[in-house]
Scaffold this motif. Sequence first.
Motif, short mmCIF file in Angstrom:
data_model
loop_
_atom_site.label_atom_id
_atom_site.label_comp_id
_atom_site.label_asym_id
_atom_site.label_seq_id
_atom_site.Cartn_x
_atom_site.Cartn_y
_atom_site.Cartn_z
N THR A 152 0.84 -1.20 0.00
CA THR A 152 0.00 0.00 0.00
C THR A 152 0.87 1.25 0.00
O THR A 152 0.61 2.21 -0.73
N ASN A 153 1.92 1.23 0.81
CA ASN A 153 2.83 2.38 0.87
C ASN A 153 3.55 2.59 -0.45
O ASN A 153 3.79 3.73 -0.87
N MET A 154 3.92 1.50 -1.12
CA MET A 154 4.69 1.62 -2.36
C MET A 154 3.80 1.89 -3.57
O MET A 154 4.17 2.63 -4.48
N LEU A 155 2.62 1.27 -3.61
CA LEU A 155 1.75 1.36 -4.79
C LEU A 155 0.64 2.40 -4.66
O LEU A 155 0.03 2.77 -5.66
N GLY A 156 0.41 2.86 -3.44
CA GLY A 156 -0.77 3.68 -3.17
C GLY A 156 -0.85 4.98 -3.93
O GLY A 156 -1.96 5.50 -4.14
N THR A 157 0.29 5.52 -4.36
CA THR A 157 0.28 6.79 -5.10
C THR A 157 0.81 6.64 -6.52
O THR A 157 0.94 7.65 -7.23
N VAL A 158 1.12 5.43 -6.94
CA VAL A 158 1.66 5.23 -8.29
C VAL A 158 0.60 5.58 -9.34
O VAL A 158 -0.53 5.09 -9.29
N SER A 159 0.98 6.43 -10.28
CA SER A 159 0.06 6.81 -11.35
C SER A 159 0.79 7.00 -12.68
O SER A 159 0.22 7.49 -13.65
N THR A 160 2.07 6.64 -12.71
CA THR A 160 2.88 6.79 -13.92
C THR A 160 3.74 5.55 -14.13
O THR A 160 3.95 4.75 -13.20
N LEU A 161 4.27 5.42 -15.33
CA LEU A 161 5.20 4.31 -15.60
C LEU A 161 6.47 4.47 -14.77
O LEU A 161 7.03 3.48 -14.29
N ALA A 162 6.92 5.71 -14.58
CA ALA A 162 8.10 5.94 -13.76
C ALA A 162 7.85 5.48 -12.32
O ALA A 162 8.72 4.89 -11.68
N GLY A 163 6.66 5.76 -11.82
CA GLY A 163 6.31 5.32 -10.47
C GLY A 163 6.28 3.80 -10.37
O GLY A 163 6.69 3.22 -9.36
N LEU A 164 5.79 3.15 -11.42
CA LEU A 164 5.75 1.69 -11.44
C LEU A 164 7.17 1.11 -11.45
O LEU A 164 7.45 0.10 -10.79
N ARG A 165 8.06 1.78 -12.17
CA ARG A 165 9.45 1.32 -12.19
C ARG A 165 10.10 1.48 -10.82
O ARG A 165 10.92 0.66 -10.40
N ARG A 166 9.74 2.55 -10.10
CA ARG A 166 10.29 2.72 -8.74
C ARG A 166 9.80 1.61 -7.82
O ARG A 166 10.54 1.12 -6.96
N TRP A 167 8.53 1.21 -7.99
CA TRP A 167 7.99 0.09 -7.22
C TRP A 167 8.78 -1.17 -7.53
O TRP A 167 9.17 -1.92 -6.62
N ARG A 168 9.03 -1.39 -8.80
CA ARG A 168 9.83 -2.55 -9.23
C ARG A 168 11.20 -2.52 -8.59
O ARG A 168 11.69 -3.52 -8.06
N ASP A 169 11.85 -1.35 -8.61
CA ASP A 169 13.19 -1.22 -8.05
C ASP A 169 13.19 -1.54 -6.55
O ASP A 169 14.14 -2.16 -6.04
N SER A 170 12.16 -1.10 -5.83
CA SER A 170 12.07 -1.36 -4.39
C SER A 170 11.98 -2.85 -4.10
O SER A 170 12.64 -3.36 -3.19
N LEU A 171 11.16 -3.56 -4.87
CA LEU A 171 11.03 -5.00 -4.68
C LEU A 171 12.36 -5.71 -4.95
O LEU A 171 12.78 -6.58 -4.19
N ILE A 172 13.01 -5.33 -6.04
CA ILE A 172 14.26 -5.98 -6.41
C ILE A 172 15.35 -5.72 -5.38
O ILE A 172 16.08 -6.63 -4.96
N LYS A 173 15.46 -4.47 -4.95
CA LYS A 173 16.50 -4.13 -3.97
C LYS A 173 16.29 -4.86 -2.65
O LYS A 173 17.25 -5.34 -2.03
N ALA A 174 15.04 -4.93 -2.21
CA ALA A 174 14.75 -5.62 -0.96
C ALA A 174 15.10 -7.11 -1.06
O ALA A 174 15.69 -7.69 -0.13
N ASN A 175 14.77 -7.73 -2.19
CA ASN A 175 15.07 -9.15 -2.36
C ASN A 175 16.56 -9.40 -2.57
O ASN A 175 17.08 -10.46 -2.22
N ALA A 176 17.25 -8.41 -3.13
CA ALA A 176 18.69 -8.55 -3.36
C ALA A 176 19.46 -8.62 -2.04
O ALA A 176 20.55 -9.21 -1.98
N LEU A 177 18.91 -8.05 -0.97
CA LEU A 177 19.58 -8.09 0.32
C LEU A 177 19.74 -9.52 0.81
O LEU A 177 20.65 -9.82 1.60
N ARG A 178 18.86 -10.41 0.36
CA ARG A 178 18.93 -11.83 0.75
C ARG A 178 19.41 -12.70 -0.41
O ARG A 178 19.33 -13.92 -0.34
N HIS A 179 19.87 -12.06 -1.49
CA HIS A 179 20.29 -12.79 -2.69
C HIS A 179 19.17 -13.71 -3.20
O HIS A 179 19.42 -14.80 -3.70
N GLY A 180 17.94 -13.24 -3.03
CA GLY A 180 16.79 -14.00 -3.52
C GLY A 180 16.34 -15.12 -2.60
O GLY A 180 15.35 -15.80 -2.90
N MET A 181 17.03 -15.34 -1.49
CA MET A 181 16.69 -16.46 -0.61
C MET A 181 15.30 -16.31 0.01
O MET A 181 14.86 -15.21 0.29
#
Length: 205
Positions: A74-103
């Motif tokens: 909700t915090n990440m997607l709640g204000t997304v209204s552009t493709l750039a915003g969607l890419r930032r959401w994508r980046d947040s998910l990837i960065k968070a998962n990268a901290l565990r190397h995908g584990m």
Amino acid sequence: MIRLTARGMRTRTRIVAAAADLMRVQGIGGTTLDDVMVASGASKSQLYRHFEDKDALVRAVIRHVGEFVIVRETNMLGTVSTLAGLRRWRDSLIKANALRHGMYGCALGSLASEVSDHDAVARNMLDELFRAWQRLIDDALGRMKRAGVLDDSVDTSRLAVGFLASVQGGYLLAQTARDVEPMAIAIDVAIAHLESLAAPDRAAS
């Protein structure tokens, strides 16, 4: 329903949090109630005062994890209204998962893979959580559509299903590869499809 004292609520919360951490790493099948007692510092009587069996504890873990995931999304997607915003959401998910190397994969997806086929109550809980996540994606795509970023003919509800499937599939591939690159590719392909539905002059929006 038993009314808990403040102390009782703290104990219950501690047990659920410890169980969630253990099940994330060891899986539900690999986590025993004895493990949970040791990790939470709760006695056997305290554990059974709050949870009649392991199934009840697992359902509490699903609620706990689900609340965390939906609040995060909700915090990440709640204000997304552009493709750039969607890419930032994508980046947040990837960065968070990268901290565990995908584990360990997705917190909800991992729970679903273990309980969906033998606990109908847990499966229904997880289904509603995934639907809530899907609605958040649908809402973001709907805002993009109303803003003119996406064509009026776009079916955002179908796209939302595809996006969530890309995210979940990406988590699984990253988990097995111990590398977030497959997850990044999966979501990038979904975004690229969305870009193909955008007006040329709005593709960078």
